[in-house]
Design a protein around this motif. Structure first.
Motif, PDB file in Angstrom:
ATOM      1  N   SER A  19       0.822  -1.217   0.000  1.00 41.78           N
ATOM      2  CA  SER A  19       0.000   0.000   0.000  1.00 41.78           C
ATOM      3  C   SER A  19       0.852   1.262   0.000  1.00 41.78           C
ATOM      4  N   GLU A  33      -6.323  -0.148  -6.527  1.00 40.77           N
ATOM      5  CA  GLU A  33      -6.062   0.248  -5.137  1.00 40.77           C
ATOM      6  C   GLU A  33      -4.544   0.333  -4.970  1.00 40.77           C
ATOM      7  N   ASN A  34      -4.115   1.068  -3.987  1.00 42.83           N
ATOM      8  CA  ASN A  34      -2.675   1.250  -3.806  1.00 42.83           C
ATOM      9  C   ASN A  34      -1.942  -0.068  -3.564  1.00 42.83           C
ATOM     10  N   GLU A 150      -5.937   7.655   1.832  1.00 40.95           N
ATOM     11  CA  GLU A 150      -6.140   6.245   1.504  1.00 40.95           C
ATOM     12  C   GLU A 150      -6.970   5.543   2.577  1.00 40.95           C
ATOM     13  N   ARG A 154     -10.584   3.701   1.978  1.00 40.60           N
ATOM     14  CA  ARG A 154     -10.749   2.259   2.154  1.00 40.60           C
ATOM     15  C   ARG A 154     -11.837   1.926   3.185  1.00 40.60           C
ATOM     16  N   LYS A 157     -15.161   2.667   1.453  1.00 40.39           N
ATOM     17  CA  LYS A 157     -15.555   1.621   0.506  1.00 40.39           C
ATOM     18  C   LYS A 157     -16.099   0.394   1.235  1.00 40.39           C
TER      19      LYS A 157
END
Length: 411
Positions: A19, A33-34, A150, A154, A157
């Motif tokens: 990440s 995504e990272n 981030e 996350r 989501k």
């Protein structure tokens, strides 16, 4: 410098998880995504370095650096008899491994709250932010996003997986989910709900917010029902200007916004209100910008007043016609004596645009004043002992008393 070269340069100095490495290149590769981006970069580096190693190039140190944070590379070196211990991520120390878990702590806090939009905000350990800043500055990273951004995304989501029909709104969310990654505690802030409308005041014994003297009720009291409709803990009203408690508000009404604090509902029908004192007509939901606009507009609104005025002595029609001299005049007012305790030396300058009058009896006349918002109309009529000049009393050279005052329109 190519992406892989830049990534390898960073990994040589700092062990980073998928990440944190991927986040440094967040603006490259849409829809990833990272951690997916970081894993892909490490995989490509692994393929490149293993190929170069097999061709006899001196890349062992790079393989060792990558192996600390990439299991396939670690397995490759193990096959060569070289064991490498896994390293913790320099930036997050493993914090980003499962931040989604905090969503499950938030969900119970949302039970019973009927909302449409939300935003996630987090408190991240200071040392994590500082270490990320160190890496970004050292390698002049311009393609990344912040660790806090981030984490917010996350968790958001993950919440969306369980919140049917909801959406993230960073500008005007109904609620804000707060997660403290230092203490591990979650909380929910219910933002105020703002309802726009207009009201008429038919009574001369109703004030806007406070009870005093002969006041029997307040506009604030009348609008309690809106707070109850949306389950709020309290409410406040924001009004475009103010009329005295003994003045009626007629015509098309005065705009206002009702702010319901900590509601449990953010949607639903807003019923109108009517009794012998107040008529309130809701328009719909609004926002904080409208409240600011409402208050600013009150300073420049043009208002039309009707006053019933008693003169100390009889007046002739010729004398009353002198009132016309005040049309188009600039009026200078110092804080009225009736509210002098609030700001005793404050000076106010307002315009009187038009005046009309009608004699009812030798000592009583009706006066219509079209003026700039914020004019103290009673004081403009009786002069307030010289604190307002020019005034109707001054022009007519008689003591005047305002028997009735009505606001007829707010333009």
């Amino acid at each position: 410098m190519e992406l892989l070269d830049r990534a390898l340069e960073i990994i040589r100095t700092y062990p980073l998880c998928d990440s944190c490495l991927g986040r440094l290149f967040a603006q490259m590769g849409y829809g990833l995504e990272n951690f997916e981006r970081g894993r892909a970069i490490k995989t490509l580096l692994h393929m490149k370095l293993v190929d170069e190693y097999r061709k006899g190039r001196d890349v062992l140190n790079d393989l060792l650096a990558l192996a600390k944070i990439h299991k396939p590379t670690s397995r490759f070196l193990t096959s060569l008899g070289i064991n490498v211990d896994e390293a913790a991520c320099y930036i997050c120390g493993g914090l980003l491994k499962d931040v989604e878990k905090y969503a499950k702590d938030v969900l119970p806090l949302l039970e019973g709250v009927e909302f449409r939009t939300f935003e996630v905000g987090t408190t991240v350990p200071k040392d994590v932010v500082e270490r990320e800043s160190e890496v970004v500055k050292r390698f002049l990273i311009t393609s990344g996003e912040s660790v806090k951004h981030e984490i917010n995304r996350r968790i958001g989501k993950e919440l969306l997986k369980h919140l049917t029909g909801k959406r993230v709104d960073k500008l005007r969310p109904n609620i804000v989910v707060r997660v403290d990654l230092i203490t591990g505690k979650a909380s929910v802030e219910r933002n105020p709900l703002l309802i726009e409308g207009v009201y008429l005041k038919l009574s001369r014994r109703v004030s806007q917010a406070k009870k005093f003297g002969d006041v029997k009720s307040t506009l604030w009291d009348k609008l309690v029902y809106i707070r109850e409709v949306f389950g709020g803990k309290e409410h406040v009203i924001h009004v475009s200007g103010r009329e005295d408690s003994d003045a009626r508000m007629l015509g098309t009404g005065r705009p206002l916004v009702v702010e319901v604090k900590q509601p449990i509902k953010y949607d639903g029908a807003i019923p109108p209100f009517r009794d012998g004192d107040i008529i309130f007509t809701p328009i719909g939901f609004t926002n904080r910008e409208e409240v600011r606009r409402l208050k600013e507009k009150a300073k420049t609104d043009i208002k039309l007043y009707r006053a019933l005025v008693l003169s100390e002595r009889p007046l002739t029609v010729e004398e009353l016609n002198k009132i016309g001299e005040l049309s188009g005049k600039t009026i200078i007012q110092y804080t009225p004596r009736r509210i002098k305790r609030i700001s005793p030396r404050k000076k106010r300058v307002r315009m009187v645009y038009e005046l009309a009058w009608r004699q009812i009896s030798p000592r009583v006349f009706e006066l219509y004043v079209r003026c700039q918002g914020g004019l103290y109309v009673k004081e403009f009529i009786h002069g307030d002992g010289g604190r307002t000049t020019p005034s109707v009393s001054e022009i007519l050279n008689t003591h005047l008393e305002v028997l009735e005052l009505d606001v007829l329109s707010v333009e």
